[in-house]
Design a protein around this motif. Structure first.
Motif, PDB file in Angstrom:
ATOM      1  N   GLY A   1      10.505  21.401   4.317  1.00 58.39           N
ATOM      2  CA  GLY A   1      11.163  22.661   4.008  1.00 58.39           C
ATOM      3  C   GLY A   1      12.627  22.440   3.702  1.00 58.39           C
ATOM      4  O   GLY A   1      13.155  21.340   3.833  1.00 58.39           O
ATOM      5  N   THR A   2      13.282  23.513   3.268  1.00 61.86           N
ATOM      6  CA  THR A   2      14.702  23.448   2.937  1.00 61.86           C
ATOM      7  C   THR A   2      15.437  24.550   3.689  1.00 61.86           C
ATOM      8  O   THR A   2      15.437  25.696   3.271  1.00 61.86           O
ATOM      9  N   PRO A   3      16.096  24.222   4.802  1.00 62.89           N
ATOM     10  CA  PRO A   3      16.822  25.240   5.547  1.00 62.89           C
ATOM     11  C   PRO A   3      18.096  25.720   4.859  1.00 62.89           C
ATOM     12  O   PRO A   3      18.658  26.722   5.251  1.00 62.89           O
ATOM     13  N   GLY A   4      18.573  25.009   3.828  1.00 65.47           N
ATOM     14  CA  GLY A   4      19.755  25.448   3.091  1.00 65.47           C
ATOM     15  C   GLY A   4      20.878  24.435   3.141  1.00 65.47           C
ATOM     16  O   GLY A   4      20.801  23.417   3.825  1.00 65.47           O
ATOM     17  N   ASN A   5      21.937  24.714   2.394  1.00 63.79           N
ATOM     18  CA  ASN A   5      23.125  23.857   2.324  1.00 63.79           C
ATOM     19  C   ASN A   5      22.776  22.424   1.935  1.00 63.79           C
ATOM     20  O   ASN A   5      23.318  21.471   2.490  1.00 63.79           O
ATOM     21  N   ASN A   6      21.869  22.256   0.969  1.00 62.13           N
ATOM     22  CA  ASN A   6      21.446  20.943   0.487  1.00 62.13           C
ATOM     23  C   ASN A   6      20.893  20.052   1.591  1.00 62.13           C
ATOM     24  O   ASN A   6      21.023  18.834   1.556  1.00 62.13           O
ATOM     25  N   LEU A   7      20.304  20.666   2.598  1.00 65.37           N
ATOM     26  CA  LEU A   7      19.612  19.939   3.658  1.00 65.37           C
ATOM     27  C   LEU A   7      18.111  20.137   3.471  1.00 65.37           C
ATOM     28  O   LEU A   7      17.669  21.202   3.047  1.00 65.37           O
ATOM     29  N   HIS A   8      17.349  19.109   3.804  1.00 64.29           N
ATOM     30  CA  HIS A   8      15.893  19.178   3.680  1.00 64.29           C
ATOM     31  C   HIS A   8      15.282  18.660   4.969  1.00 64.29           C
ATOM     32  O   HIS A   8      15.664  17.589   5.458  1.00 64.29           O
ATOM     33  N   GLU A   9      14.345  19.435   5.525  1.00 67.12           N
ATOM     34  CA  GLU A   9      13.625  18.972   6.702  1.00 67.12           C
ATOM     35  C   GLU A   9      12.537  18.037   6.218  1.00 67.12           C
ATOM     36  O   GLU A   9      11.718  18.397   5.376  1.00 67.12           O
TER      37      GLU A   9
ATOM     38  N   GLU B   1      25.520   7.820  12.358  1.00 65.19           N
ATOM     39  CA  GLU B   1      26.553   8.657  12.965  1.00 65.19           C
ATOM     40  C   GLU B   1      26.330  10.144  12.738  1.00 65.19           C
ATOM     41  O   GLU B   1      27.101  10.962  13.185  1.00 65.19           O
ATOM     42  N   GLY B   2      25.271  10.515  12.042  1.00 67.17           N
ATOM     43  CA  GLY B   2      25.032  11.927  11.744  1.00 67.17           C
ATOM     44  C   GLY B   2      24.613  12.710  12.975  1.00 67.17           C
ATOM     45  O   GLY B   2      23.841  12.252  13.796  1.00 67.17           O
ATOM     46  N   THR B   3      25.164  13.928  13.112  1.00 60.48           N
ATOM     47  CA  THR B   3      24.756  14.792  14.214  1.00 60.48           C
ATOM     48  C   THR B   3      23.774  15.848  13.718  1.00 60.48           C
ATOM     49  O   THR B   3      22.813  16.162  14.385  1.00 60.48           O
ATOM     50  N   LYS B   4      24.027  16.371  12.527  1.00 63.30           N
ATOM     51  CA  LYS B   4      23.143  17.393  11.979  1.00 63.30           C
ATOM     52  C   LYS B   4      22.098  16.751  11.070  1.00 63.30           C
ATOM     53  O   LYS B   4      20.904  16.923  11.275  1.00 63.30           O
ATOM     54  N   ALA B   5      22.550  15.983  10.092  1.00 57.09           N
ATOM     55  CA  ALA B   5      21.629  15.300   9.180  1.00 57.09           C
ATOM     56  C   ALA B   5      21.538  13.838   9.585  1.00 57.09           C
ATOM     57  O   ALA B   5      22.543  13.203   9.853  1.00 57.09           O
TER      58      ALA B   5
ATOM     59  N   LEU C   1      16.569  16.157   9.578  1.00 57.35           N
ATOM     60  CA  LEU C   1      17.186  16.730   8.379  1.00 57.35           C
ATOM     61  C   LEU C   1      17.781  15.611   7.535  1.00 57.35           C
ATOM     62  O   LEU C   1      18.373  14.673   8.055  1.00 57.35           O
ATOM     63  N   ALA C   2      17.617  15.729   6.227  1.00 56.41           N
ATOM     64  CA  ALA C   2      18.209  14.785   5.280  1.00 56.41           C
ATOM     65  C   ALA C   2      19.096  15.569   4.324  1.00 56.41           C
ATOM     66  O   ALA C   2      18.773  16.678   3.921  1.00 56.41           O
ATOM     67  N   SER C   3      20.221  14.966   3.952  1.00 51.51           N
ATOM     68  CA  SER C   3      21.186  15.604   3.075  1.00 51.51           C
ATOM     69  C   SER C   3      21.069  15.029   1.674  1.00 51.51           C
ATOM     70  O   SER C   3      20.780  13.848   1.494  1.00 51.51           O
ATOM     71  N   MET C   4      21.320  15.862   0.661  1.00 54.08           N
ATOM     72  CA  MET C   4      21.304  15.407  -0.720  1.00 54.08           C
ATOM     73  C   MET C   4      22.722  15.051  -1.145  1.00 54.08           C
ATOM     74  O   MET C   4      23.646  15.826  -0.916  1.00 54.08           O
TER      75      MET C   4
END
Length: 105
Positions: free
Chosen positions: A32-40, A76-80, A50-53
């Motif tokens: 899925g895509t929760p938003g802000n160019n992040l993808h679960e 080092e990522g906390t969110k992605a 979460l992965a970032s584009m």
């Protein structure tokens, strides 16, 4: 470079380049895509994160649920915890069926 020319080169690089994953990279499936160019995404082992584009690919390619991606882990990522890597990955069993309406006339 104009926006259309940049899009053409980014899409060509993404679609024509077949890459083998490096030892650090993972092949993941988009959930899925929760938003802000992040993808679960989910790995083959069942780990979800979460992965970032990267900014270079934003507004040029679209990622949908069920697509397969190459991801570089980010320690080092906390969110992605992953970053998309350019290149197209074929899902197990060969390429996916065409999602379009058919040939252009």
């Amino acid at each position: 470079m104009s926006r259309a020319t940049k899009r053409k080169h980014v899409v060509r690089e993404l679609l024509e380049e077949r890459v083998l994953p490096a030892p650090r990279q993972r092949i993941v499936r988009v959930l899925g895509t929760p938003g802000n160019n992040l993808h679960e995404v989910e790995t083959a082992e069942g780990t979800r994160f979460l992965a970032s584009m990267p900014p270079r690919f934003r507004r040029h390619i679209w990622i949908k649920r069920g697509d397969f991606l190459l991801v570089d882990p980010i320690e080092e990522g906390t969110k992605a915890r992953g970053l998309h890597t350019p290149g197209e990955v074929e899902p197990p069993g060969g390429p996916p069926p065409c999602r379009g309406r058919g040939p252009l006339r």
